[in-house]
Design an enzyme around this catalytic site. Structure first.
Site, PDB file in Angstrom:
ATOM      1  CG  ASP A 129      -1.832   1.191   1.283  1.00 43.76           C
ATOM      2  OD1 ASP A 129      -2.777   1.245   0.471  1.00 43.76           O
ATOM      3  OD2 ASP A 129      -1.607   2.080   2.123  1.00 43.76           O
ATOM      4  CG  MET A 140     -20.594   4.389 -11.840  1.00 44.90           C
ATOM      5  SD  MET A 140     -19.544   3.780 -10.497  1.00 44.90           S
ATOM      6  CE  MET A 140     -19.536   2.029 -10.830  1.00 44.90           C
ATOM      7  CG  ASP A 156     -28.285  11.051 -17.363  1.00 47.04           C
ATOM      8  OD1 ASP A 156     -27.602  10.204 -16.759  1.00 47.04           O
ATOM      9  OD2 ASP A 156     -29.074  10.752 -18.284  1.00 47.04           O
ATOM     10  CB  VAL A 207     -23.106   6.697 -20.671  1.00 47.22           C
ATOM     11  CG1 VAL A 207     -23.084   8.204 -20.434  1.00 47.22           C
ATOM     12  CG2 VAL A 207     -22.073   6.299 -21.719  1.00 47.22           C
ATOM     13  CB  VAL A 208     -25.477   2.301 -21.206  1.00 44.84           C
ATOM     14  CG1 VAL A 208     -25.313   2.846 -22.623  1.00 44.84           C
ATOM     15  CG2 VAL A 208     -25.862   0.831 -21.251  1.00 44.84           C
ATOM     16  CB  SER A 268     -16.296  -2.534 -16.094  1.00 48.98           C
ATOM     17  OG  SER A 268     -17.389  -2.939 -16.870  1.00 48.98           O
ATOM     18  CG  HIS A 284     -12.911  -0.147 -13.821  1.00 46.40           C
ATOM     19  ND1 HIS A 284     -12.460  -1.436 -13.637  1.00 46.40           N
ATOM     20  CD2 HIS A 284     -14.257  -0.196 -13.617  1.00 46.40           C
ATOM     21  CE1 HIS A 284     -13.487  -2.215 -13.330  1.00 46.40           C
ATOM     22  NE2 HIS A 284     -14.576  -1.486 -13.312  1.00 46.40           N
ATOM     23  CG  ASN A 304     -21.584   0.192  -7.602  1.00 45.60           C
ATOM     24  OD1 ASN A 304     -21.560   1.228  -6.957  1.00 45.60           O
ATOM     25  ND2 ASN A 304     -22.681  -0.275  -8.149  1.00 45.60           N
ATOM     26  CE1 TYR A 335      -6.557  -1.764   0.330  1.00 39.60           C
ATOM     27  CE2 TYR A 335      -5.256  -0.380  -1.123  1.00 39.60           C
ATOM     28  CZ  TYR A 335      -5.512  -0.879   0.132  1.00 39.60           C
ATOM     29  OH  TYR A 335      -4.730  -0.493   1.193  1.00 39.60           O
TER      30      TYR A 335
END
Length: 729
Positions: A296, A324, A343, A400-401, A429, A450, A453, A660
């Protein structure tokens, strides 16, 4: 000057009062082996002063003592038990001599006094602190327990309950709490610290304070009735068993040691502490947890070095609200970087703002902030349906998506609305960054970012360097992630980057086990209870989302067809086709219902067995060893490939990303630490038993070479020089 060492000095102040000042080269004081020896020499000088009336301990740094030198731990842990025990006896004799000086002593404690630093001030009669104090004994988080008398002195000073809470949990407390429980005797402003400490010392010298009575309880058995002792230690052991579990032996060992030592005076109690500490120091868990601490530090140091020449973004933007986007906006605003959240519809913006407000309200409920602070933070998140304010932002993250066409369109449009030097990042991701960069005019200003969640809880942010990402772009995004309180790790571009690239082979191992007749419930139980993951693979898939995993699985198969393309319909396909998407719609491997706190609680659902029967062979039992091997080999092989291909730079960064980002069990230390502990030759023998299962089980050539010579991935650690070479008397 009475004494001058490399890390501390001793001098007269006035009228028979001496000061012992910790002043190591560099920015912080550490209680390393050399400093302990030097402290012993300084106390030897004090013992010869017939006109000594009192002693003040202080620091010339912004923190008193941050703790022992953890970089020494791995080599100390390799010293034979007898020699380590001998050195601990010497160290404790130093603190005993400090405690036994025939004059009153006080520590003026500023900033941090952790671990050995805390144990040092426990040996003085009085402690005066500044408001920025953090004091405690974090040793159990490193797989060990206090070794410089902390488990003996703290319970006798504070009482068993308060001491057990700090020691077993590896906690530190602030000034107010320390004063409340009696860990310090007063709190004053920094500019009044020395003046205040001297005033207390003079009162003790003059007889207005009974310093001998203050010292006496630390020398005697713990004052607890049999009933009180039974209650305190039974409750503590129960709590530790529930929270730490069997994989973390240090907390329960600490509690049992304090219990056993309660009826003894200082010397016998310290001997028991020594006998408990030494075996803990030789455990794999201690080596792994110390390794995590050092890794770390390495990762954070690398980020600091990377960003030393760039300015931290002052204004950010998020594209895509929702859970998110709202989480990212909250984290940025909470840490002081205002954010525009855009958005295309009001409903999503409302969802994003609601998420941010919910997280702030939790801080309010916990007493971390007041209403004024809440209002101040929320006012720095600006929801918008257009690009108003984007001409002022330094960095934009797209969330976004997970669709390459949509992401490319959004990023290309945004690029036209921001300054030429604004950095764009994508929170994808799995989609390669270099592919998304094709839609941009300034790909050098673009990289991946990235988040995991839930954003506010997960410490990792993967920063993905695309083929054309500039060093300045990477540095700016790393600086923003660090400012947000995250641990950024830079990886190179490929489908899934690092974390998801190694996660999906793990899921593939799970799918193959189910195909071959394993019960997902047993797999989850084994991977949680035996290997130590916070969630088994079935539960994790439900949390991630079966639909999300189904989509990502296809992306990964396209990216790595040789290994990740499957030739059968698996459990993820079966659940996806049955519209069982996991927690998000209440149906996955389990059925979910909200508990009294509104959190999803899993329940058995017989329908799943019927669905899985369509894609599985008849049920059969697998041993725990086979389940662990078949789950972990695909992941570890892929982790090794990522290192060999330069996707991840070092074993340290790989292990921290796993801990992590995925919750890899810390007591294993990460995939490379686990591999080194097991031994590469032993791992190869295990993996070869399963190579018939396909390419995911084929061990990379680099690992085979390591196995031939039984080489580790981490640099070998030499044992500390024989303790007899240190000053032990």
């Amino acid at each position: 000057m009475l004494y001058k060492g490399d890390t501390l000095y001793l001098d007269w102040l006035e009228d028979g009062i001496a000061e012992l000042v910790f002043d190591a080269p560099g920015s912080v004081n550490k209680l390393d082996t050399a400093t302990v020896a030097s402290l012993g020499e300084a106390i030897g000088v004090l013992e010869q002063q017939s006109d000594l009336k009192g002693l003040l301990l202080r620091s010339n740094k912004a923190a008193f003592i941050v703790g022992a030198d953890i970089t020494e731990f791995l080599s100390l842990f390799l010293v034979p038990e007898e020699q380590l025990s001998q050195w601990l006896h010497f160290a404790n004799s130093v603190f005993n001599r400090l405690e036994d000086l025939p004059v009153p002593t006080i520590a003026a404690v500023n900033g941090y006094a952790l671990g050995g630093g805390c144990e040092c001030v426990l040996a003085t009669d009085y402690r005066l602190a500044t408001p920025d104090l953090r004091i405690g004994l974090p040793e159990t988080k490193l797989g060990i327990m206090p070794g410089f008398g902390g488990s003996v002195r703290m319970p006798r000073m504070l009482g068993a309950d308060s001491a057990l809470e700090i020691i077993a949990a590896g906690k530190d407390v602030g000034a107010d709490q320390a004063l409340k429980i009696g860990l310090v005797d007063g709190v004053v402003k920094a500019e009044k610290l020395i003046e205040g400490a001297m005033a207390i010392l003079r009162q003790a010298i003059n007889g207005d304070l009974d310093w001998k009575a203050k010292r006496q309880p630390k020398l005697e058995p713990l004052k607890l009735s049999e009933i009180e002792a039974t209650m305190s230690f039974t409750i503590a052991k129960g709590m530790v068993a529930q929270t730490a579990g069997k994989h973390y032996p240090a907390p329960i060992t600490a509690v049992k040691t304090i219990e056993a030592a309660a009826r003894f005076g200082r010397e016998e109690a310290l001997n028991l502490e020594n006998k408990s500490f030494v075996p803990l120091a030789h455990t794999n868990e201690a080596r792994a947890l110390v390794g995590i601490f050092l890794n770390d530090q390495y990762v954070k140091g690398k980020a600091k070095k990377l960003t030393k020449d760039v300015e931290t973004p002052k204004q950010a933007a998020v594209l895509g609200a929702g859970i998110m986007g709202g989480g990212i906006a909250y984290q940025s605003a909470w840490k002081g970087v205002p954010v525009v959240m855009k958005d295309i519809n009001d409903k999503s913006l409302t969802l994003g703002m609601t998420e941010a407000a919910k997280l702030l309200n939790k801080q309010l409920e916990r007493g971390k902030i007041d209403g004024l602070k809440l209002a101040g933070v929320i006012s720095t998140i600006h929801p918008t349906l257009d690009y108003a304010g984007f001409d002022r932002v330094d960095v934009v993250v797209e969330a976004v998506v997970e669709n390459p066409k949509v992401k490319k369109a959004v990023l290309a449009e945004t690029e036209q609305k921001v300054r030429p030097d604004t950095v764009l990042a994508s929170n994808t991701s799995t989609i390669p960054i270099s592919e998304l960069a094709n839609a941009l005019e300034r790909p050098e200003n673009f990289c991946g970012m990235h988040f995991f969640n839930p954003v506010h809880r997960m410490p990792l942010v993967e920063i993905i360097r695309g083929e054309k990402s500039s060093d300045e772009t990477i540095a700016k995004v790393v600086a923003w992630a660090s400012k947000m309180g995250k641990t950024p790790i830079v990886v190179n571009d490929c489908p899934g980057f690092f974390v998801n690239r190694v996660l999906f082979p793990y899921f593939a191992g799970f799918s193959q086990l189910l195909r071959d007749g394993a019960d997902f419930r047993k797999i989850d139980k084994v991977m949680e209870k035996q290997f130590g993951w916070p969630m088994g693979p079935a539960y994790l898939l439900d949390v991630v989302g079966i639909d999300t995993a189904h989509h990502a699985q296809a992306v990964m198969a396209a990216g790595f067809p040789q290994r990740m393309q499957k030739d059968y319909r698996d459990a993820i396909d079966a659940l996806f086709d049955a519209n069982r998407f996991g927690q998000k719609n209440g149906l996955g491997f389990w059925r979910y219902k909200e508990d009294s706190k509104g959190k999803p609680k899993k329940e058995e659902d017989a329908v799943v067995d019927d669905l899985l029967a369509e894609v599985s062979q008849p049920k059969r039992d697998f041993s725990e060893e086979e389940i662990i091997a078949r789950m972990m080999i695909p992941m570890v092989n892929e982790v090794v490939r990522c290192l060999e291909e330069g996707i991840i730079a070092t074993p340290a960064e790989a292990d921290m990303a796993l801990v992590y980002g995925l919750g890899f069990p810390p007591f294993h230390g990460g995939a490379f630490r686990w591999l080194d502990t097991l031994g590469s030759a032993k791992y190869l023998d295990m993996a070869q038993q399963y190579q018939h299962l396909g390419p995911l089980y084929e061990v990379p050539e680099g690992l085979r070479n390591k196995a031939r010579h039984n080489e580790p991935y981490y640099p070998p650690v030499e044992p500390a020089r024989p303790v007899g070479d240190l000053k032990t008397a």
